[in-house]
Scaffold this active site. Structure first.
Site, short mmCIF file in Angstrom:
data_model
loop_
_atom_site.label_atom_id
_atom_site.label_comp_id
_atom_site.label_asym_id
_atom_site.label_seq_id
_atom_site.Cartn_x
_atom_site.Cartn_y
_atom_site.Cartn_z
N LYS A 56 40.04 -30.70 135.69
CA LYS A 56 41.37 -30.77 136.33
C LYS A 56 42.28 -29.66 135.79
CE LYS A 56 45.10 -32.74 138.29
NZ LYS A 56 45.85 -33.93 138.53
N LYS A 106 52.45 -32.88 138.05
CA LYS A 106 53.09 -33.42 139.26
C LYS A 106 53.93 -34.61 138.86
CE LYS A 106 50.06 -32.19 143.11
NZ LYS A 106 49.13 -32.68 144.14
N GLU A 160 49.95 -25.89 143.80
CA GLU A 160 49.22 -26.28 145.00
C GLU A 160 49.64 -25.42 146.20
OE1 GLU A 160 48.36 -30.53 145.32
OE2 GLU A 160 48.66 -30.37 147.46
N HIS A 185 42.24 -38.54 150.31
CA HIS A 185 43.64 -38.99 150.28
C HIS A 185 44.27 -39.14 151.66
CE1 HIS A 185 43.29 -38.53 146.03
NE2 HIS A 185 44.55 -38.87 145.83
N ARG A 196 68.55 -30.27 132.86
CA ARG A 196 67.75 -29.25 133.57
C ARG A 196 66.34 -29.10 132.97
NH1 ARG A 196 72.66 -26.19 133.79
NH2 ARG A 196 73.62 -26.51 135.82
N ARG A 206 44.09 -26.20 144.43
CA ARG A 206 44.47 -27.54 143.95
C ARG A 206 44.37 -28.57 145.07
NH1 ARG A 206 49.33 -29.19 139.72
NH2 ARG A 206 48.79 -31.40 139.70
N HIS A 241 45.98 -42.59 151.90
CA HIS A 241 47.43 -42.82 152.03
C HIS A 241 47.75 -43.67 153.25
CE1 HIS A 241 48.55 -39.17 149.32
NE2 HIS A 241 48.50 -40.29 148.64
N ASN A 282 42.82 -33.53 146.78
CA ASN A 282 43.29 -34.55 147.71
C ASN A 282 42.14 -35.11 148.55
OD1 ASN A 282 45.94 -34.18 146.83
ND2 ASN A 282 46.22 -32.44 148.20
N GLU A 308 38.60 -42.57 141.45
CA GLU A 308 39.21 -41.24 141.25
C GLU A 308 38.26 -40.34 140.46
OE1 GLU A 308 41.96 -39.62 142.33
OE2 GLU A 308 43.10 -41.24 143.25
N HIS A 366 45.83 -47.47 144.48
CA HIS A 366 45.67 -46.12 145.03
C HIS A 366 44.21 -45.65 144.98
CE1 HIS A 366 46.48 -42.00 146.00
NE2 HIS A 366 45.96 -41.61 144.85
N1 GLY Z 1 46.27 -35.71 141.82
C1 GLY Z 1 46.11 -34.47 142.45
C2 GLY Z 1 46.80 -33.35 141.75
O1 GLY Z 1 47.28 -33.52 140.64
O2 GLY Z 1 46.88 -32.28 142.28
#
Ligand code: GLY
Length: 318
Positions: free
Chosen positions: A174, A86, A184, A201, A64, A194, A205, A198, A128, A218
């Protein structure tokens, strides 16, 4: 770590999105269990975004949740993926479809690791950096663009104090966004949500998917996606032509991007309309009002015709 009396077990995983699966995660969890990891132990991810995402996911579900440490070795992972918790694995139904938020206890960056990267991996990382700087502030954008300009004209080496400082600035930006909106939130549309990360993106994507995740790294797809998002912002009357030119120039400085002229526009448009970050069936566009000011716009304002026109004009000069 062993020299400092830690008991260390190693697990190698394949490099690439195709290894970021539930199968690999299950195998890794088995190894953690066999190695006898307990709740006060930690897992360390040494590698790029794929390794970080998978390790974070495994650490978030094993017993967990146990601690994990990010030691990112690619530029993209150093400025973006390793920060913010993430974690994910892919499913045949979509990239990063299965995941969790699980914050790393430490993010440990050594820019020396970048010296062994293939040049395409660096181009992807620089894209990026441009993405992040464009939504952050004019100051970070100018600093990022100036570094790229000096690197391209051999006035600064890659492994340099300048790059180290630049990466640190990207990390603090960040981290500040994540601290204000860790999960987010879908209800936020402000320029510090957040979701602004993107930028580029939605189209990025779709480009990755239309080429079966084989042609683009990417970051390269995000570079091309930013060109479209910028063009779309201009065509919607949000962004000045001069600002778009600055964005284009910064992306150009990242390095050569793969070809797009053979891709079917209608398939790309269909994929965009099925973007997994859509809300109530509407694509959520991250657009620009100026460098440093992103804006989230609901897809109902973006017609298929306008999007097709923006795709064509943004990629014409590549
Ligand atoms: N790569 C975008 C984020 O971490 O929200």
């Amino acid at each position: 770590l062993q020299a400092s009396d830690f008991v260390v077990s190693q697990l190698l995983i394949g490099d690439g999105e195709r290894f970021k699966t539930l199968g690999t995660a299950e195998h890794a969890i088995g190894q953690l269990s066999e190695a006898g990891l307990e709740r006060n132990d930690a897992v360390l991810a040494l590698g790029g975004g794929v390794v970080g995402d998978l390790t974070g996911f495994v650490a978030s579900v094993y017993l967990r949740g146990i601690a994990f440490i990010q030691a990112p070795t690619t530029l993209l992972a150093q400025i973006d993926a390793s920060i913010g918790g993430k974690t994910a694995v892919n499913s045949p139904l979509g990239k990063n479809l299965i995941g969790s938020f699980h914050q790393p206890s430490v993010v440990l960056i050594d820019i020396e690791t970048l010296s062994s990267l293939p040049s395409r991996e660096l181009v992807a990382g620089f894209c990026e950096c441009v993405k992040q700087a464009t939504v952050a502030s004019r100051k970070l954008f100018v600093e990022t663009r100036d570094f790229l300009d000096r690197l391209r004209s051999n006035r600064v080496p890659l492994i340099s104090t300048e790059l180290q400082k630049l990466i640190a600035k990207h990390c603090s930006f960040k981290a500040s966004i994540v601290a204000g909106d860790a999960q987010e939130s879908i209800s936020r549309t402000d320029r510090r949500s957040r979701r602004i990360l993107n930028f580029g993106h939605t189209v990025g994507h779709a480009l990755e998917a239309v080429t079966g995740y084989r042609r683009f790294r990417h970051g390269e797809a995000v570079g091309l996606g930013m060109l479209v998002a910028g063009e779309l912002s201009k065509n919607l009357g949000l962004l000045e032509e001069l600002e778009l030119k600055s964005l284009r120039e910064a992306i150009r400085l990242c390095g050569p991007l793969p070809r797009v002229d053979d891709l079917d526009e209608d398939t790309i448009l269909d994929l965009i309309s099925r973007d997994k970050k859509s809300l109530s069936g509407q694509v959520q566009w991250v657009l620009l009002e100026s460098i440093g000011h992103a804006r989230i716009l609901d897809g109902k304002h973006v017609t298929r015709r306008l999007l097709k026109h923006s795709l064509r004009s943004s990629w014409r000069e590549i």
